[in-house]
Design a protein around this motif. Structure first.
Motif, short mmCIF file in Angstrom:
data_model
loop_
_atom_site.label_atom_id
_atom_site.label_comp_id
_atom_site.label_asym_id
_atom_site.label_seq_id
_atom_site.Cartn_x
_atom_site.Cartn_y
_atom_site.Cartn_z
N PHE A 26 7.64 6.36 4.19
CA PHE A 26 9.11 5.85 3.92
C PHE A 26 9.92 6.63 3.04
CE2 PHE A 26 6.04 2.64 5.63
CZ PHE A 26 6.82 2.08 6.55
N GLY A 27 9.72 7.64 2.68
CA GLY A 27 10.51 8.22 1.82
C GLY A 27 10.82 7.63 0.18
N LEU A 28 9.82 6.97 -0.26
CA LEU A 28 10.16 6.08 -1.39
C LEU A 28 10.39 7.09 -2.60
CD1 LEU A 28 7.10 3.80 -1.13
CD2 LEU A 28 9.58 3.13 -0.41
N GLY A 41 5.59 10.70 -4.87
CA GLY A 41 4.78 11.61 -5.76
C GLY A 41 4.55 12.93 -5.08
N GLU A 42 4.37 13.97 -5.62
CA GLU A 42 4.02 15.06 -5.32
C GLU A 42 2.81 15.25 -4.59
OE1 GLU A 42 3.83 20.04 -6.30
OE2 GLU A 42 4.31 18.58 -7.96
N GLY A 43 2.63 15.88 -3.21
CA GLY A 43 1.29 15.80 -2.35
C GLY A 43 0.76 14.51 -1.84
N ARG A 44 1.73 13.45 -1.86
CA ARG A 44 1.27 12.29 -1.46
C ARG A 44 1.95 11.93 -0.21
NH1 ARG A 44 -1.45 9.23 -5.11
NH2 ARG A 44 -1.27 10.21 -7.36
N TRP A 45 1.12 11.22 0.89
CA TRP A 45 1.71 10.58 1.95
C TRP A 45 2.75 9.75 1.77
CZ3 TRP A 45 0.32 6.41 5.87
CH2 TRP A 45 0.97 6.64 7.12
N TYR A 69 -9.16 8.86 -12.94
CA TYR A 69 -8.83 8.12 -11.69
C TYR A 69 -7.75 6.82 -11.99
CZ TYR A 69 -8.88 5.00 -7.55
OH TYR A 69 -8.84 4.18 -6.55
N MET A 70 -6.78 6.62 -11.43
CA MET A 70 -5.84 5.55 -11.65
C MET A 70 -6.44 4.41 -10.70
SD MET A 70 -2.35 7.43 -12.61
CE MET A 70 -2.30 8.30 -11.06
N PRO A 71 -6.52 3.18 -11.23
CA PRO A 71 -7.04 2.08 -10.21
C PRO A 71 -5.79 1.79 -8.93
CG PRO A 71 -7.46 1.35 -12.54
CD PRO A 71 -6.49 2.64 -12.43
N GLY A 72 -6.22 1.99 -7.84
CA GLY A 72 -5.41 1.75 -6.70
C GLY A 72 -5.04 2.82 -6.05
N ASP A 73 -5.09 3.95 -6.55
CA ASP A 73 -4.74 5.44 -6.04
C ASP A 73 -5.32 5.76 -4.66
OD1 ASP A 73 -3.51 7.67 -5.71
OD2 ASP A 73 -4.36 8.61 -7.51
N LEU A 74 -4.62 5.36 -3.72
CA LEU A 74 -5.12 5.78 -2.24
C LEU A 74 -4.08 7.06 -1.93
CD1 LEU A 74 -5.30 2.45 -0.50
CD2 LEU A 74 -6.85 3.73 -1.86
N ARG A 75 -3.57 7.52 -2.85
CA ARG A 75 -2.62 8.97 -2.76
C ARG A 75 -1.70 8.51 -1.37
NH1 ARG A 75 -7.45 13.38 -2.84
NH2 ARG A 75 -8.10 12.98 -4.91
N ILE A 76 -0.78 7.38 -1.60
CA ILE A 76 -0.04 7.17 -0.49
C ILE A 76 1.21 6.60 -1.39
CG2 ILE A 76 0.70 5.36 1.15
CD1 ILE A 76 -2.28 5.11 2.01
N GLY A 77 2.26 7.00 -0.94
CA GLY A 77 3.70 6.78 -1.74
C GLY A 77 4.35 7.82 -2.46
N ALA A 96 0.80 -1.22 -0.02
CA ALA A 96 0.11 -0.07 -0.23
C ALA A 96 0.81 1.26 0.08
CB ALA A 96 -0.84 0.11 1.15
N PHE A 97 2.04 1.14 0.13
CA PHE A 97 2.99 2.26 0.02
C PHE A 97 3.50 2.69 -1.43
CE2 PHE A 97 3.44 -0.14 4.18
CZ PHE A 97 2.91 0.54 4.86
N ASN A 98 3.09 1.84 -2.36
CA ASN A 98 3.53 2.34 -3.60
C ASN A 98 2.57 3.30 -4.04
OD1 ASN A 98 5.75 0.63 -3.56
ND2 ASN A 98 4.66 -1.03 -4.60
N ALA A 99 3.00 4.02 -5.19
CA ALA A 99 2.12 4.97 -5.85
C ALA A 99 0.96 4.11 -6.71
CB ALA A 99 2.82 5.95 -6.61
N PRO A 100 -0.01 4.69 -7.22
CA PRO A 100 -0.75 4.23 -7.94
C PRO A 100 -0.71 3.55 -9.08
CG PRO A 100 -1.13 6.50 -8.28
CD PRO A 100 -0.10 6.18 -7.28
N ILE A 101 -1.48 2.30 -9.39
CA ILE A 101 -1.15 1.74 -10.71
C ILE A 101 -1.82 2.74 -12.13
CG2 ILE A 101 -1.73 -0.63 -11.96
CD1 ILE A 101 0.24 -0.86 -9.72
N GLN A 102 -0.89 2.81 -12.91
CA GLN A 102 -1.46 3.50 -14.09
C GLN A 102 -2.18 2.65 -14.97
OE1 GLN A 102 -1.05 6.79 -15.09
NE2 GLN A 102 -2.51 6.08 -16.71
N ALA A 103 -3.40 2.99 -15.23
CA ALA A 103 -4.42 2.04 -16.09
C ALA A 103 -3.88 2.10 -17.44
CB ALA A 103 -5.67 2.37 -15.90
N THR A 104 -4.14 1.21 -18.03
CA THR A 104 -3.91 1.20 -19.62
C THR A 104 -5.02 0.70 -20.46
OG1 THR A 104 -2.79 -1.10 -19.32
CG2 THR A 104 -1.38 0.77 -19.47
N LYS A 105 -5.22 0.89 -21.72
CA LYS A 105 -6.07 0.68 -22.40
C LYS A 105 -6.08 -1.08 -22.50
CE LYS A 105 -6.98 4.90 -24.87
NZ LYS A 105 -6.81 5.27 -26.24
N ALA A 106 -7.53 -1.53 -22.42
CA ALA A 106 -7.62 -3.00 -22.78
C ALA A 106 -7.18 -3.48 -24.10
CB ALA A 106 -8.80 -3.51 -22.25
#
Length: 270
Positions: free
Chosen positions: A204-206, A197-201, A187-195, A17-27
């Motif tokens: 762990f300083g990833l 990136g700018e403005g994210r919590w 919206y990017m699937p899985g984006d909890l604004r954690i990890g 959960a500490f990674n930034a969001p998963i970037q969605a791609t077209k199916a």
């Protein structure tokens, strides 16, 4: 049968959960027939169109993968024997006009969220035996939290403690749905604004490079799928044995007393 059920659950749903969001791609890649839109009157359905353009499956060499799984999405290995990806879906239960996330992106959202919960659940199965349980008191009962079998412990703890857990879970879900509503189709699937990136919590300083970040995204997805299979097995075994995980493992590694006796391999009475 159990293996088939676990694979079904893992592929339908899916860590860190500490990674930034998963970037969605077209199916479906450009140039192939679109299977996400409603078919014209008298034409093939989206599902039929997807199977009509099916290709080889990397996960199932003896099977095929629908056109919706063309390998462009992270972690896509062409595993969809039941054809879920061929059916356009979305958060219809909440109103399609407010939550604009559809198709494989919505499946990926469910996969990541369930996978993250499964990882926490695996820790919950192992934690009480490794680190001990919470202390009880006169109001809750001295042994209210002493059970190391998670399934049995669920019915042993006070009702208010269960309510507290569900209240916290509801708070997190409402927060997640609000993120989806705010960002809409962006919206990017899985984006909890954690990890990172700018403005994210980012506690762990990833700070991964683009190459490292792509690898971490894939690791997250694999951990999600593995955890969902694992927690299903843990729950089934706990239900069958009534014991904690480590207690079962410890019992399996012990040597029975009769093994040390000469001729233990002969039936009794000989």
């Amino acid at each position: 049968m159990k293996l088939a059920a676990t694979v079904f659950l893992a592929t339908l749903m899916s860590s860190s959960a500490f990674n930034a969001p998963i970037q969605a791609t077209k199916a479906v890649k450009k140039g192939t027939k679109s299977v996400g839109k409603a078919a014209p009157s008298g034409g093939m359905s989206p599902s039929a169109a997807a199977w009509a353009n099916a290709g080889p499956s990397q996960a199932l060499p003896f099977g095929s993968a629908p056109a919706t799984l063309d390998g462009s999405m992270l972690g896509d290995v062409g595993f969809d024997p039941w054809g879920f990806s061929t059916t356009p879906v979305g958060p219809w239960i909440l109103g399609k006009d407010q939550y604009n996330i559809k198709g494989l992106d919505w499946y990926r959202e469910a996969e990541l969220i369930h996978g993250r919960i499964a990882q926490v659940a695996v820790l919950g199965f192992l934690g009480p035996e490794l680190f001990g349980t919470l202390p009880g008191n006169e109001w809750t009962g001295l042994d209210a939290y002493s059970n190391t079998n998670p399934l049995a412990a669920f019915g042993q703890v006070p009702g208010l403690a269960i309510l507290q857990i569900f209240a916290f879970m509801s708070f997190l879900e409402i927060k997640r749905l609000n993120y989806i509503k705010e960002e809409g189709s962006n919206y990017m699937p899985g984006d909890l604004r954690i990890g990172q990136g700018e403005g994210r919590w980012n506690p762990f300083g990833l700070n991964y490079s683009p190459e490292e970040y792509e690898e971490k995204r894939l690791q997250e997805l694999k951990h999600c799928r593995l955890a969902m299979i694992g927690v299903f097995g843990l729950a089934a075994q706990a239900n069958a044995s009534g014991m904690g995980v480590l207690e079962q493992i410890g019992g399996g590694l012990t040597i029975p007393d009769y093994v040390s006796k000469a001729g233990y391999f002969f039936p009794e009475g000989i």
